[in-house]
Scaffold this motif. Sequence first.
Motif, short mmCIF file in Angstrom:
data_model
loop_
_atom_site.label_atom_id
_atom_site.label_comp_id
_atom_site.label_asym_id
_atom_site.label_seq_id
_atom_site.Cartn_x
_atom_site.Cartn_y
_atom_site.Cartn_z
N GLY A 172 0.91 -1.04 -0.07
CA GLY A 172 -0.05 -0.21 -0.13
C GLY A 172 0.97 1.12 0.51
N LYS A 173 0.26 1.94 -0.57
CA LYS A 173 1.37 3.80 -0.73
C LYS A 173 1.18 3.79 1.61
N THR A 176 6.67 -20.88 10.79
CA THR A 176 5.89 -19.85 10.63
C THR A 176 4.78 -18.98 10.60
N ALA A 177 4.12 -18.64 9.93
CA ALA A 177 2.93 -17.78 9.27
C ALA A 177 3.53 -16.69 8.71
N ALA A 178 3.73 -15.78 8.00
CA ALA A 178 4.22 -14.53 8.12
C ALA A 178 3.16 -13.95 7.33
N LEU A 179 3.20 -12.49 8.34
CA LEU A 179 2.40 -11.08 7.21
C LEU A 179 3.46 -10.08 7.22
N ILE A 180 3.53 -9.06 5.62
CA ILE A 180 3.90 -8.80 5.83
C ILE A 180 4.31 -7.23 4.88
N ILE A 181 4.72 -6.22 5.57
CA ILE A 181 4.30 -5.23 4.93
C ILE A 181 5.99 -4.96 4.31
N THR A 182 5.74 -4.24 3.17
CA THR A 182 6.76 -4.00 2.33
C THR A 182 6.25 -3.14 1.05
N HIS A 183 6.76 -1.87 0.70
CA HIS A 183 7.14 -1.55 -0.52
C HIS A 183 7.58 -1.74 -1.52
N ASP A 184 8.91 -2.76 -1.00
CA ASP A 184 9.64 -3.34 -1.71
C ASP A 184 9.21 -4.12 -2.54
N MET A 185 8.83 -4.32 -4.15
CA MET A 185 8.20 -4.94 -4.55
C MET A 185 9.39 -6.08 -5.00
N ASP A 186 10.25 -6.04 -4.54
CA ASP A 186 11.08 -7.72 -5.78
C ASP A 186 10.82 -8.14 -4.21
N CYS A 187 11.08 -7.82 -2.78
CA CYS A 187 10.57 -8.11 -2.10
C CYS A 187 9.28 -9.04 -1.63
N ALA A 188 8.48 -8.42 -2.19
CA ALA A 188 6.70 -8.98 -2.26
C ALA A 188 7.30 -10.43 -3.31
N ARG A 189 7.83 -9.67 -4.57
CA ARG A 189 7.52 -11.33 -5.55
C ARG A 189 7.87 -12.62 -4.90
N ARG A 246 0.92 -15.02 -1.40
CA ARG A 246 0.11 -14.62 -1.57
C ARG A 246 -0.02 -12.91 -1.84
N VAL A 247 -0.83 -11.91 -2.42
CA VAL A 247 -0.07 -10.44 -1.52
C VAL A 247 -1.56 -10.04 -1.85
N VAL A 248 -1.72 -9.08 -1.13
CA VAL A 248 -3.08 -8.34 -0.69
C VAL A 248 -2.62 -6.75 -0.85
N ILE A 249 -2.92 -6.05 -1.55
CA ILE A 249 -2.96 -4.83 -2.26
C ILE A 249 -4.02 -3.55 -1.15
N LEU A 250 -3.40 -3.29 -0.66
CA LEU A 250 -4.65 -2.06 0.85
C LEU A 250 -4.88 -0.74 -0.66
N ASP A 299 -6.55 -3.94 -13.67
CA ASP A 299 -7.08 -2.60 -13.00
C ASP A 299 -5.69 -1.43 -12.58
N PRO A 300 -5.78 0.13 -13.02
CA PRO A 300 -5.00 0.32 -12.89
C PRO A 300 -4.08 1.20 -11.36
N LYS A 301 -5.32 0.69 -11.08
CA LYS A 301 -4.67 0.90 -9.44
C LYS A 301 -3.90 -0.56 -8.76
N VAL A 302 -3.89 -1.14 -9.22
CA VAL A 302 -2.99 -2.21 -9.16
C VAL A 302 -1.85 -2.18 -9.41
N GLN A 303 -2.16 -1.99 -10.81
CA GLN A 303 -0.86 -1.92 -11.92
C GLN A 303 -0.02 -0.72 -11.48
N ALA A 304 -0.59 0.61 -10.97
CA ALA A 304 0.57 1.51 -10.28
C ALA A 304 1.20 0.99 -9.15
N PHE A 305 1.05 -0.38 -8.82
CA PHE A 305 1.90 -0.74 -7.81
C PHE A 305 2.96 -1.87 -8.16
N PHE A 306 2.99 -2.34 -9.30
CA PHE A 306 4.18 -2.61 -10.73
C PHE A 306 5.00 -1.96 -11.77
N LYS A 307 4.18 -0.66 -11.85
CA LYS A 307 5.50 0.49 -12.20
C LYS A 307 6.09 0.31 -12.38
#
Lengths: 260, 258
Positions: free
Chosen positions: B53-54, B209-222, B227-231, B250-258
């Motif tokens: 998320g932003k 362990t299971a993990a919930l990870i917040i990140t801006h870093d798309m490499d990290c996410a990949r 599973r990815v959730v977009i806020l 979806d442009p709002k989703v695409q915005a994170f991958f650009k």
Amino acid sequence: MKQEVAYWRSTRNVFREIGEVSLFAGRFFREVWRPPYEFREFVRQSYLIGYQSLPLVGVTGFIMGLVLTLQTRPTMVNFGAEGLMPSMVGIAIIREIGPVITALICAGKIGSGMGAELGSMKVTEQIAAMEVSGTNPFKYLVVTRILASVVMLPLLVIIADSIGLVGSSLVEYVKGDVSFRLYFTKVFDSLQFGDLLPATIKSFFFGFAIGLVGCYKGYHSRKGTAGVGRAANAAVVVTSMLLFIIDFIAVLVADIFYKL
Amino acid sequence: MNAPMQTVEERRKRGPQTPLIRLRDIHKAFGDHQVIRGFDLELYEGENVVIIGKSGSGKSVLLKCIVRLLQADKGQIEVLGHNLEAIDQYSLDQLRVDVGFLFQGSALYDSMTVRENLEFPLRRHPERMGEEAEEKLIREALDSVGLGSAIDLMPEELSGGMKRRIALARTLILKPKVILYDEPTSGLDPITSKEIIQLIMDIQEKYNTAALIITHDMDCARVISNRVVILVEGTNYAEGTYEELYRSEDPKVQAFFK
Ligand SMILES: Nc1ncnc2c1ncn2[C@@H]1O[C@H](COP(=O)(O)OP(=O)(O)OP(=O)(O)O)[C@@H](O)[C@H]1O
Ligand SMILES: [Mg+2]
């Protein structure tokens, strides 16, 4: 009209703050009895609060005794009451000036320190980190600090009083040719239990006020570096005011008992 | 507990399972500022879910609601079978031991050495395990983040990356079942970030362990996510595997991958 609104708002804020500090104090009294006890941290805080304030308290106490004697001496000499100097200064220092000056100094040193330290722990989420590891930060951070300042302040007051009397006796020795022995005999002759007890009890309350407000301000510090600065600053301001209020109440109460 | 890592497809095939964390319609506002407005999430055993998320969109707020550092205004939060609404302080503390939390700024106790930082939660456990066992645990946790030699240093003597590792070790020492990571790689250079990501994956394998990870870093996410959730605007706007979202129109989703 606008002024009136601002006036009411600030009054309301004062009452809200009083309420919150009372809740904070309530939490202290609830948690202080409950194990596990953070004894090691209590000792460490006592050392930090007590031992490290010694030089400051000592120097202020000495100067306080010196100045008080130097300034009252001419008047007393004028009245031909030179011989009463030790009793008068002794009672003034032990009953009032010693505790109040020491407490004010400690509000500046200890209170602001607690505000800043807990404030920065709050801002950098260290307090939150303690909470999420299933521990009780209130106990570790707040209870120990308040207890330590309650225990240490009376001791500091006693030390400041003693050093103040030494300073005063020095002036008497130089200016009035009163021996140290005579000076202290006179002081202890004129002191009564009724002078010592209220002063000591008062000091406990001073210690409590300093610890409570310092911790409260830090623990509820706002975000950012400015928040930490404000917490430290507010700790000193509010504590100083509170000290005088407590002092006033203490004098009133002591007076009532004195009459009985 | 020893379920292996599973992909979304595998989980879908296996059918319903009780989630470790379940969020239902979470709302959270600060004054007039409505930050979270209806967020749903489920985290299952052995799964890494990344939340993207932003900045300022309320990711940290969401994570803090899960460990009750903040209280949600509305909605249901279930963690390891406990409903957070009805929980008392004692059970909450017990629960918090099972849920690790890595803070965005590491949040090491800066008046304590690294050893004392790790000791802190152990010492205050209702059932203490004895000095020796604790020492062993501390060593083990430090070794697993590769910083055994830093044991007697103060936090101010550590670099940002080292701090993050120590904070991770401090989280691991309680052997949590779920770990919440708040931007584990923020403020680190790309190489150190990769190391931390690798570390997180190693930890997941080792401790399961299971993990919930917040990140801006798309490499990290990949790399890290099952599973990815977009806020977006306080809701779980889109959800899927990294590839699914990457291919989204979806442009709002695409915005994170650009
Ligand atoms: N304790 C608080 N009091 C008031 N407002 C808050 C508080 N915590 C967060 N906020 C507000 O909530 C919003 C979301 O904050 P949050 O820290 O969750 O953002 P984030 O998504 O984690 O951003 P970042 O990626 O920069 O860390 C922000 O606008 C912030 O101002
Ligand atoms: Mg954040």
